[in-house]
Design an enzyme around this catalytic site. Structure first.
Site, PDB file in Angstrom:
ATOM      1  N   LYS A 193       0.831  -1.212   0.000  1.00 39.43           N
ATOM      2  CA  LYS A 193       0.000   0.000   0.000  1.00 39.43           C
ATOM      3  C   LYS A 193       0.864   1.261   0.000  1.00 39.43           C
ATOM      4  CE  LYS A 193      -1.512   1.870   3.909  1.00 39.43           C
ATOM      5  NZ  LYS A 193      -1.388   3.319   4.152  1.00 39.43           N
ATOM      6  N   ASN A 194       1.831   1.306   0.923  1.00 42.91           N
ATOM      7  CA  ASN A 194       2.598   2.544   1.081  1.00 42.91           C
ATOM      8  C   ASN A 194       3.423   2.875  -0.157  1.00 42.91           C
ATOM      9  OD1 ASN A 194       1.505   2.911   3.551  1.00 42.91           O
ATOM     10  ND2 ASN A 194       3.361   2.428   4.728  1.00 42.91           N
ATOM     11  N   ARG A 231       1.868  14.412  13.432  1.00 41.94           N
ATOM     12  CA  ARG A 231       2.262  14.187  12.039  1.00 41.94           C
ATOM     13  C   ARG A 231       2.306  15.466  11.203  1.00 41.94           C
ATOM     14  NH1 ARG A 231      -0.193   8.605   9.818  1.00 41.94           N
ATOM     15  NH2 ARG A 231       1.800   8.492   8.797  1.00 41.94           N
ATOM     16  N   PRO A 232       3.205  16.351  11.518  1.00 41.86           N
ATOM     17  CA  PRO A 232       3.318  17.576  10.724  1.00 41.86           C
ATOM     18  C   PRO A 232       3.934  17.303   9.344  1.00 41.86           C
ATOM     19  CG  PRO A 232       5.016  17.511  12.418  1.00 41.86           C
ATOM     20  CD  PRO A 232       4.195  16.278  12.591  1.00 41.86           C
ATOM     21  N   VAL A 233       3.953  18.337   8.497  1.00 40.36           N
ATOM     22  CA  VAL A 233       4.546  18.189   7.163  1.00 40.36           C
ATOM     23  C   VAL A 233       5.680  19.204   6.959  1.00 40.36           C
ATOM     24  CG1 VAL A 233       2.583  17.130   5.977  1.00 40.36           C
ATOM     25  CG2 VAL A 233       2.695  19.617   6.188  1.00 40.36           C
ATOM     26  N   ASP A 234       6.251  19.680   8.076  1.00 37.26           N
ATOM     27  CA  ASP A 234       7.299  20.701   7.958  1.00 37.26           C
ATOM     28  C   ASP A 234       8.490  20.243   7.114  1.00 37.26           C
ATOM     29  OD1 ASP A 234       7.532  18.913  10.115  1.00 37.26           O
ATOM     30  OD2 ASP A 234       9.058  20.124  11.091  1.00 37.26           O
ATOM     31  N   LEU A 235       8.874  18.971   7.242  1.00 32.94           N
ATOM     32  CA  LEU A 235      10.045  18.506   6.468  1.00 32.94           C
ATOM     33  C   LEU A 235       9.732  18.471   4.973  1.00 32.94           C
ATOM     34  CD1 LEU A 235      11.498  15.525   8.580  1.00 32.94           C
ATOM     35  CD2 LEU A 235      11.878  17.981   8.800  1.00 32.94           C
ATOM     36  N   ARG A 251      -8.601   0.250   4.619  1.00 35.84           N
ATOM     37  CA  ARG A 251      -7.639   1.193   4.039  1.00 35.84           C
ATOM     38  C   ARG A 251      -6.367   0.470   3.595  1.00 35.84           C
ATOM     39  NH1 ARG A 251      -5.677   5.496   7.663  1.00 35.84           N
ATOM     40  NH2 ARG A 251      -4.423   5.696   5.801  1.00 35.84           N
ATOM     41  N   ILE A 299       8.798   6.212  16.914  1.00 38.95           N
ATOM     42  CA  ILE A 299       8.513   6.971  15.675  1.00 38.95           C
ATOM     43  C   ILE A 299       7.326   7.920  15.858  1.00 38.95           C
ATOM     44  CG2 ILE A 299       8.043   6.808  13.187  1.00 38.95           C
ATOM     45  CD1 ILE A 299      10.656   5.438  13.867  1.00 38.95           C
ATOM     46  N   ASP A 330       4.915   0.170  11.930  1.00 40.27           N
ATOM     47  CA  ASP A 330       3.662  -0.379  11.392  1.00 40.27           C
ATOM     48  C   ASP A 330       3.441  -1.848  11.768  1.00 40.27           C
ATOM     49  OD1 ASP A 330       3.102   2.049  10.300  1.00 40.27           O
ATOM     50  OD2 ASP A 330       3.441   1.477   8.210  1.00 40.27           O
TER      51      ASP A 330
HETATM   52  C1  UD1 Z   1       5.001   6.475   6.368  1.00 41.84           C
HETATM   53  C2  UD1 Z   1       3.999   5.356   6.209  1.00 41.84           C
HETATM   54  C3  UD1 Z   1       3.478   4.910   7.559  1.00 41.84           C
HETATM   55  C4  UD1 Z   1       4.625   4.574   8.497  1.00 41.84           C
HETATM   56  C5  UD1 Z   1       5.650   5.707   8.544  1.00 41.84           C
HETATM   57  C6  UD1 Z   1       6.901   5.350   9.333  1.00 41.84           C
HETATM   58  C7  UD1 Z   1       2.943   5.822   4.067  1.00 41.84           C
HETATM   59  C8  UD1 Z   1       1.698   6.185   3.355  1.00 41.84           C
HETATM   60  N1  UD1 Z   1       2.872   5.818   5.409  1.00 41.84           N
HETATM   61  O1  UD1 Z   1       4.316   7.568   6.966  1.00 41.84           O
HETATM   62  O2  UD1 Z   1       2.634   3.771   7.365  1.00 41.84           O
HETATM   63  O3  UD1 Z   1       4.124   4.355   9.788  1.00 41.84           O
HETATM   64  O4  UD1 Z   1       6.074   6.050   7.202  1.00 41.84           O
HETATM   65  O5  UD1 Z   1       7.492   4.203   8.821  1.00 41.84           O
HETATM   66  O6  UD1 Z   1       3.954   5.505   3.470  1.00 41.84           O
HETATM   67  N2  UD1 Z   1       7.466  14.078  10.706  1.00 41.84           N
HETATM   68  C9  UD1 Z   1       7.610  15.411  11.012  1.00 41.84           C
HETATM   69  N3  UD1 Z   1       7.570  16.310   9.985  1.00 41.84           N
HETATM   70  C10 UD1 Z   1       7.390  15.935   8.686  1.00 41.84           C
HETATM   71  C11 UD1 Z   1       7.249  14.559   8.389  1.00 41.84           C
HETATM   72  C12 UD1 Z   1       7.301  13.657   9.426  1.00 41.84           C
HETATM   73  O7  UD1 Z   1       7.775  15.785  12.170  1.00 41.84           O
HETATM   74  O8  UD1 Z   1       7.350  16.800   7.804  1.00 41.84           O
HETATM   75  C13 UD1 Z   1       7.536  13.076  11.810  1.00 41.84           C
HETATM   76  C14 UD1 Z   1       6.254  12.265  11.974  1.00 41.84           C
HETATM   77  O9  UD1 Z   1       5.319  12.938  12.756  1.00 41.84           O
HETATM   78  C15 UD1 Z   1       6.793  11.009  12.627  1.00 41.84           C
HETATM   79  C16 UD1 Z   1       8.167  10.830  11.980  1.00 41.84           C
HETATM   80  O10 UD1 Z   1       8.505  12.106  11.448  1.00 41.84           O
HETATM   81  O11 UD1 Z   1       6.947  11.191  14.003  1.00 41.84           O
HETATM   82  C17 UD1 Z   1       8.243   9.810  10.857  1.00 41.84           C
HETATM   83  O12 UD1 Z   1       7.191  10.023   9.965  1.00 41.84           O
HETATM   84  P1  UD1 Z   1       7.307   9.663   8.411  1.00 41.84           P
HETATM   85  O13 UD1 Z   1       8.441   8.715   8.214  1.00 41.84           O
HETATM   86  O14 UD1 Z   1       7.289  10.925   7.638  1.00 41.84           O
HETATM   87  O15 UD1 Z   1       5.951   8.887   8.184  1.00 41.84           O
HETATM   88  P2  UD1 Z   1       4.965   8.996   6.963  1.00 41.84           P
HETATM   89  O16 UD1 Z   1       5.727   9.192   5.710  1.00 41.84           O
HETATM   90  O17 UD1 Z   1       3.876   9.953   7.290  1.00 41.84           O
END
Ligand code: UD1
Length: 419
Positions: A22-23, A121-125, A398, A328, A306
Site C-alpha cells: 500500500k505505502n 504528524r506535521p509536514v514541515d520537512l 484502508r 517513531i 507499522d
Molecule cells: C510512512 C507510512 C506509515 C509509516 C511511517 C513510518 C505511508 C503512506 N505511510 O508515513 O505507514 O508508519 O512512514 O514508517 O507511506 N514528521 C515530522 N515532519 C514531517 C514529516 C514527518 O515531524 O514533515 C515526523 C512524523 O510525525 C513522525 C516521523 O517524522 O513522528 C516519521 O514520519 P514519516 O516517516 O514521515 O511517516 P509517513 O511518511 O507519514
C-alpha cells in the site's frame, strides 16, 4: 458500519498471497502527474486508500483504469493543480501530490492533510524540502500554496530526522528539477527503492536509493513505463505475527525476506520458525506459547512502527514480560486499551508498553482506531476464547486487501458482518 466477527482458537494452515505494498502503491500512483505518457502499475492492491487516491488524481485530469491487479494511469494534461480539503483529509499520503504538481505545473495549492490519528504528524520537512528546491511556499486557510514560476532547481536537503514521506516527496519533486539534488539522512525503506526504480524506468536519474544519501539529477521529461509494486512487507509481517500468535504453518507467497529482517530476528527470539521457502517465506509456530521478547521501533532497517501493534498482540499471550518501545510516533498505543478489554495485561508508561503475557485472551467487542492497531485486534481475536467483534473496520479496509478471505482460507473462523 461493517464489523468483523472472529471465533478464536483455530490454527492457521495453508498459504497467503502477499499483495503489493500500500505505502509504495500510493507514491507510485502519484508519479502519473510527472508524465504525459501512460504509467502501468501491476501487483496493485485494491484498497480504500488506493481508491481515494484514484479520485484525487482523476480530479487533476488523470484517466485511470483498472483490470484486476493492473492499473493504468494517464495524465496527458493537468486540468487542475488544486487538491481540496475534502479529497486530502481522508488520507495523509495524498499530500505528496504537492511536489509533482509544482514540478509539472509551476504552481499548486494543496490542503494540509488529515490521516491516521497517530500523533501530530506535521509536514514541515516536506515543505522545507520543497523550499530547498526553490519553491515559494505560503500557508493560507489550511492550504499550502506553492509556486515555482521558473521551475524547480536542484538543491541540498539534509533531513534533521528520517521521514519516509518527506524523502519520497523530495524525490518526486527533484526528478524534474534543473540540476542536481542531494538528500542526506534520507529514509531507506524498501518503498523508497521501489519509487526510485519506477521513476528510473521512466527516465529519471537517481543514485543511492536505499542508502542515507540519495542524489537526483533532474531531467526535462519523464516517459511512461510498466512497473510491479513491491510486495507489502507490513502485510507480510502482519500475517507472520498472526501465525506466530494463533499457531500453525503458513507460506507467505511472494514475501521478500530481506524487507523484514528485524521482525525475523525478534520472531526467532520468541521461538517462531520463519524461513525462506520456495515461492516466499514459511512461518511455523507449533511449539505452544511464545517467549516474551522486547522490541523498539526504528526507521528501516529497524523494527517497523507499522508492525508494533501486531507484535504487541502476539506478546499478550507470550510467556513472560516484554517491553515494547515506540520511537517513531507519539500516541501509537491506542490498541492497548482495546487489547486490555480482551484480558491483556499492559502497563503504558509514556512511549513504553510493558506487556505481561496471560494464559489466554477472551473475545470481546472492540473498536478499531487506526489501520495497524485494528489488525492487532484481529490477531488477538484469532487466539482469544469465544467471539470478538471488531467495529469501525473501515480502518482495516484502508490497508489490507482481502483480509478475511486470506485468513479464512487458512482456517480462521472470521466473517464480515454488513450493516
Ligand atoms: C510512512 C507510512 C506509515 C509509516 C511511517 C513510518 C505511508 C503512506 N505511510 O508515513 O505507514 O508508519 O512512514 O514508517 O507511506 N514528521 C515530522 N515532519 C514531517 C514529516 C514527518 O515531524 O514533515 C515526523 C512524523 O510525525 C513522525 C516521523 O517524522 O513522528 C516519521 O514520519 P514519516 O516517516 O514521515 O511517516 P509517513 O511518511 O507519514
Amino acid at each position: 458500519m461493517d464489523s468483523i466477527k472472529i471465533r478464536g482458537g483455530n490454527k492457521l494452515n495453508g498459504s497467503v498471497p502477499i499483495s503489493g505494498a500500500k505505502n509504495s502503491a500510493l507514491k507510485l500512483m502519484v508519479a502519473t502527474i510527472l508524465t504525459d505518457e501512460p504509467l502501468v502499475l501491476t501487483r496493485m492492491p485494491d484498497l480504500a486508500d488506493t481508491r481515494f487516491l484514484t479520485t484525487l488524481l482523476q480530479h487533476f485530469g488523470a484517466a485511470i483504469s483498472r483490470d484486476s491487479s493492473r492499473m493504468q494511469l494517464h495524465t496527458p494534461r493537468l486540468e487542475k493543480s488544486e487538491a481540496p480539503y475534502d479529497l486530502v483529509r481522508k488520507m495523509r499520503a495524498s499530500f505528496n501530490v504537492l511536489g509533482p504538481l509544482l514540478a509539472r505545473n509551476g504552481e499548486a495549492r494543496v490542503s494540509l492533510p488529515g490521516g491516521c490519528a497517530i500523533g501530530a504528524r506535521p509536514v514541515d520537512l516536506h515543505l522545507k524540502a520543497l523550499e530547498a528546491l526553490g519553491a515559494d511556499i505560503e500557508l493560507s486557510e489550511g492550504y499550502v500554496e506553492a509556486r515555482a514560476p521558473h521551475g524547480l532547481q536542484g538543491g541540498q536537503i539534509t533531513f534533521p530526522f528520517v521521514s519516509v514521506g518527506a524523502t519520497e516527496h523530495a524525490i518526486l519533486a527533484a526528478v524534474l528539477a534543473k540540476g542536481e539534488t542531494t538528500l542526506e539522512n534520507a529514509a531507506r525503506e524498501p518503498e523508497i527503492v521501489d519509487l526510485a526504480d519506477c521513476l528510473t524506468s521512466m527516465g529519471a536519474k537517481i543514485e543511492g536509493a536505499g542508502s542515507s544519501t540519495i542524489t537526483i539529477t533532474g531531467v526535462d521529461r519523464l516517459k511512461g513505463t510498466t512497473h510491479a509494486v513491491v510486495p507489502d512487507r507490513i502485510e507480510t509481517g502482519t500475517y507472520a505475527l498472526a501465525v506466530a500468535t494463533a499457531g500453525g504453518d503458513v507460506l507467505l507467497e511472494d514475501a521478500v525476506w530481506k524487507h523484514n529482517e528485524a521482525l525475523w530476528d525478534r520472531l526467532a527470539a520468541a521461538g517462531v520458525n520463519a524461513a525462506r521457502a520456495d515461492g516466499g517465506i514459511r512461518i511455523r509456530s507449533e511449539n505452544g506459547r511464545l517467549a516474551a521478547t522486547d522490541i523498539e521501533t526504528r526507521p528501516y532497517p529497524g523494527f517497523p512502527t507499522d508492525e508494533q501493534a501486531q507484535f504487541m498482540a502476539a506478546m499478550c499471550v507470550a510467556d513472560g514480560r516484554s517491553v515494547i518501545r515506540e520511537t517513531i510516533f507519539e500516541n501509537r498505543f491506542m490498541h492497548a486499551p482495546e487489547l486490555m478489554r480482551m484480558g491483556a495485561q499492559i502497563d503504558l508508561r509514556g512511549n513504553e508498553a510493558i506487556v505481561t503475557g496471560v494464559e489466554s485472551l477472551r473475545g470481546a467487542p472492540v473498536m478499531a482506531t487506526d489501520l495497524r492497531a485494528s489488525v492487532s485486534l484481529v490477531i488477538a481475536g484469532l487466539v482469544a476464547a469465544g467471539e470478538t467483534t471488531i467495529g469501525r473496520v473501515y480502518h482495516l479496509d484502508r490497508g489490507f486487501e482481502g483480509l478475511e478471505a486470506k485468513l479464512a482460507a487458512c482456517g480462521a473462523d472470521i466473517e464480515r458482518v454488513k450493516e
